[in-house]
Design a protein around this motif. Structure first.
Motif, PDB file in Angstrom:
ATOM      1  N   VAL A 171     -12.791 -27.510  28.719  1.00  0.00           N
ATOM      2  CA  VAL A 171     -13.225 -28.155  27.476  1.00  0.00           C
ATOM      3  C   VAL A 171     -12.814 -27.329  26.259  1.00  0.00           C
ATOM      4  N   GLU A 172     -12.802 -26.000  26.416  1.00  0.00           N
ATOM      5  CA  GLU A 172     -12.382 -25.147  25.302  1.00  0.00           C
ATOM      6  C   GLU A 172     -10.892 -25.300  25.042  1.00  0.00           C
ATOM      7  N   VAL A 173     -10.102 -25.386  26.123  1.00  0.00           N
ATOM      8  CA  VAL A 173      -8.662 -25.600  25.970  1.00  0.00           C
ATOM      9  C   VAL A 173      -8.410 -26.941  25.295  1.00  0.00           C
ATOM     10  N   GLU A 174      -9.128 -27.978  25.741  1.00  0.00           N
ATOM     11  CA  GLU A 174      -8.944 -29.311  25.168  1.00  0.00           C
ATOM     12  C   GLU A 174      -9.284 -29.323  23.678  1.00  0.00           C
ATOM     13  N   HIS A 210      -9.035 -26.842  21.515  1.00  0.00           N
ATOM     14  CA  HIS A 210      -7.961 -26.205  20.751  1.00  0.00           C
ATOM     15  C   HIS A 210      -6.713 -27.078  20.712  1.00  0.00           C
ATOM     16  N   LEU A 211      -6.450 -27.796  21.811  1.00  0.00           N
ATOM     17  CA  LEU A 211      -5.299 -28.700  21.811  1.00  0.00           C
ATOM     18  C   LEU A 211      -5.460 -29.800  20.775  1.00  0.00           C
ATOM     19  N   LEU A 212      -6.648 -30.371  20.702  1.00  0.00           N
ATOM     20  CA  LEU A 212      -6.891 -31.439  19.730  1.00  0.00           C
ATOM     21  C   LEU A 212      -6.797 -30.917  18.301  1.00  0.00           C
ATOM     22  N   GLU A 213      -7.332 -29.702  18.080  1.00  0.00           N
ATOM     23  CA  GLU A 213      -7.233 -29.112  16.748  1.00  0.00           C
ATOM     24  C   GLU A 213      -5.773 -28.839  16.381  1.00  0.00           C
ATOM     25  N   ALA A 214      -4.989 -28.351  17.370  1.00  0.00           N
ATOM     26  CA  ALA A 214      -3.573 -28.100  17.114  1.00  0.00           C
ATOM     27  C   ALA A 214      -2.831 -29.413  16.857  1.00  0.00           C
ATOM     28  N   PHE A 215      -3.217 -30.476  17.575  1.00  0.00           N
ATOM     29  CA  PHE A 215      -2.597 -31.788  17.383  1.00  0.00           C
ATOM     30  C   PHE A 215      -2.822 -32.292  15.958  1.00  0.00           C
ATOM     31  N   VAL A 216      -3.993 -32.006  15.415  1.00  0.00           N
ATOM     32  CA  VAL A 216      -4.320 -32.438  14.060  1.00  0.00           C
ATOM     33  C   VAL A 216      -3.656 -31.556  13.014  1.00  0.00           C
ATOM     34  N   GLU A 217      -3.624 -30.247  13.252  1.00  0.00           N
ATOM     35  CA  GLU A 217      -3.230 -29.292  12.214  1.00  0.00           C
ATOM     36  C   GLU A 217      -1.772 -28.843  12.295  1.00  0.00           C
ATOM     37  N   ASP A 218      -1.162 -28.897  13.476  1.00  0.00           N
ATOM     38  CA  ASP A 218       0.180 -28.334  13.662  1.00  0.00           C
ATOM     39  C   ASP A 218       1.194 -29.479  13.815  1.00  0.00           C
ATOM     40  N   PRO A 219       2.089 -29.658  12.859  1.00  0.00           N
ATOM     41  CA  PRO A 219       3.083 -30.739  12.947  1.00  0.00           C
ATOM     42  C   PRO A 219       3.957 -30.641  14.200  1.00  0.00           C
ATOM     43  N   ALA A 220       4.232 -29.407  14.666  1.00  0.00           N
ATOM     44  CA  ALA A 220       5.075 -29.235  15.851  1.00  0.00           C
ATOM     45  C   ALA A 220       4.398 -29.839  17.083  1.00  0.00           C
ATOM     46  N   VAL A 221       3.090 -29.669  17.185  1.00  0.00           N
ATOM     47  CA  VAL A 221       2.358 -30.248  18.317  1.00  0.00           C
ATOM     48  C   VAL A 221       2.370 -31.768  18.208  1.00  0.00           C
ATOM     49  N   PHE A 222       2.151 -32.281  17.004  1.00  0.00           N
ATOM     50  CA  PHE A 222       2.179 -33.737  16.789  1.00  0.00           C
ATOM     51  C   PHE A 222       3.536 -34.308  17.191  1.00  0.00           C
ATOM     52  N   ASP A 223       4.627 -33.655  16.750  1.00  0.00           N
ATOM     53  CA  ASP A 223       5.963 -34.143  17.068  1.00  0.00           C
ATOM     54  C   ASP A 223       6.238 -34.087  18.562  1.00  0.00           C
ATOM     55  N   ALA A 224       5.735 -33.035  19.247  1.00  0.00           N
ATOM     56  CA  ALA A 224       5.934 -32.921  20.693  1.00  0.00           C
ATOM     57  C   ALA A 224       5.222 -34.047  21.435  1.00  0.00           C
ATOM     58  N   VAL A 225       4.016 -34.362  21.009  1.00  0.00           N
ATOM     59  CA  VAL A 225       3.270 -35.455  21.641  1.00  0.00           C
ATOM     60  C   VAL A 225       3.957 -36.789  21.369  1.00  0.00           C
ATOM     61  N   LEU A 226       4.410 -36.983  20.140  1.00  0.00           N
ATOM     62  CA  LEU A 226       5.097 -38.222  19.778  1.00  0.00           C
ATOM     63  C   LEU A 226       6.349 -38.419  20.621  1.00  0.00           C
TER      64      LEU A 226
END
Length: 297
Positions: free
Chosen positions: A268-271, A273-289
């Motif tokens: 749950v802690e990993v999840e 941080h992943l969600l926070e990174a998805f919101v805050e880090d454009p690189a994570v957003f682009d990777a998911v997209l």
């Protein structure tokens, strides 16, 4: 005429004096030797005897910086006392098991039932030493694996050994030793934890083909292959996470814990941080997209 030779020490009085002096010298030498041996034995016994008298009394720190020589000596003595607990639990377990197996309690007078004797190890352990039945069973179950690990140089705490007891009950002692050594190879002996052993056990299938008489080193190599290709227990369908992904998440979480010098990081802690990174880090957003676009094709 046959010549006679005088082979004496001189006159009778001088002879007696010399003889007595030799006796006294030998007696003194013997007494000194015996005294030295006795002293060495006493020192050895004292060094080997555990007890509170060997543990320094609590005192305030000498300062905030490096430990003084006296503090280091005090620390060493106390660490030795703490480490006794690791050895003591399986020694107690083996003792309880030996007493139970041989029913050595059968002629010990019952402490609260005059005229009767103890009939079970659990009753004896509870009345005599305050060891509850569940605790008694756990100690008896853990000692064979703890002793086997100690023979290989591992001073495994009780909590770690307990995680492997079900495995040894099912597949034999060598299976427990093998899995512990895999944990050592993965993390280092000083970073093995009960949580990490539990995670390794979870990666094992329920139908392992192991024989108790197989060599522990052979089992280690076989289990390494099993863990490498393990399919973790299926998650509820609602999670939508494929087993292969879950396995890799578990491994990455362990690597993350190592990097942060932590025992274990909950999913749950990993999840989070992943969600926070998805919101805050454009690189994570682009990777998911990109992954979602690829999946949609």
């Amino acid at each position: 005429m046959t010549k006679r030779f005088d082979l004496g020490w001189g006159d009778e009085e001088e002879t007696d004096t010399t003889a007595n002096a030799l006796v006294r010298t030998e007696a003194a030498r013997t007494e000194a030797t015996e005294s030295a041996v006795t002293a060495r034995i006493a020192d050895a016994v004292e060094a080997a005897r555990p007890g509170l008298h060997q543990i320094p009394d609590p005192v305030e720190p000498a300062g905030e910086g490096e430990l003084t020589a006296e503090e280091k000596a005090r620390l060493d003595a106390c660490v030795g006392g703490v480490e006794l607990l690791t050895t003591a639990y399986w020694m107690a377990g083996k003792s309880l098991d030996t007493i139970a197996t041989g029913r050595l309690f059968r002629r010990i007078p019952h402490k609260i039932k005059p005229g009767e004797y103890y009939t079970t190890i659990e009753e004896w352990a509870w009345n005599e030493y305050g060891i509850k039945q569940s605790r008694c069973s756990k100690l008896r179950a853990a000692w064979p694996l703890a002793e086997a690990l100690a023979a290989r140089g591992y001073n495994a705490p009780e909590g770690q050994v307990r995680e492997l007891v079900p495995l040894t009950n099912k597949y034999g002692l060598n299976a427990g030793v093998a899995l512990y050594e895999i944990a050592v190879e993965q993390h280092g002996a000083d970073k093995v934890t009960a949580e990490r052993l539990r995670d390794l056990v979870k990666l094992l299938p329920d139908d392992l083909a192991l024989k108790d008489d197989e060599d522990a080193d052979q089992i280690t190599r076989m289990l390494e292959g099993v863990i490498e290709n393990a399919e973790p227990k299926a998650l509820p369908a609602s999670t939508g996470i494929p087993p292969a992904v879950r396995r890799n998440v578990e491994r990455r979480a362990l690597a993350l814990a190592d990097a942060l010098n932590r025992g274990r990081i909950p999913r749950v802690e990993v999840e989070r941080h992943l969600l926070e990174a998805f919101v805050e880090d454009p690189a994570v957003f682009d990777a998911v997209l990109a992954r979602m676009k690829k999946e949609a094709k």
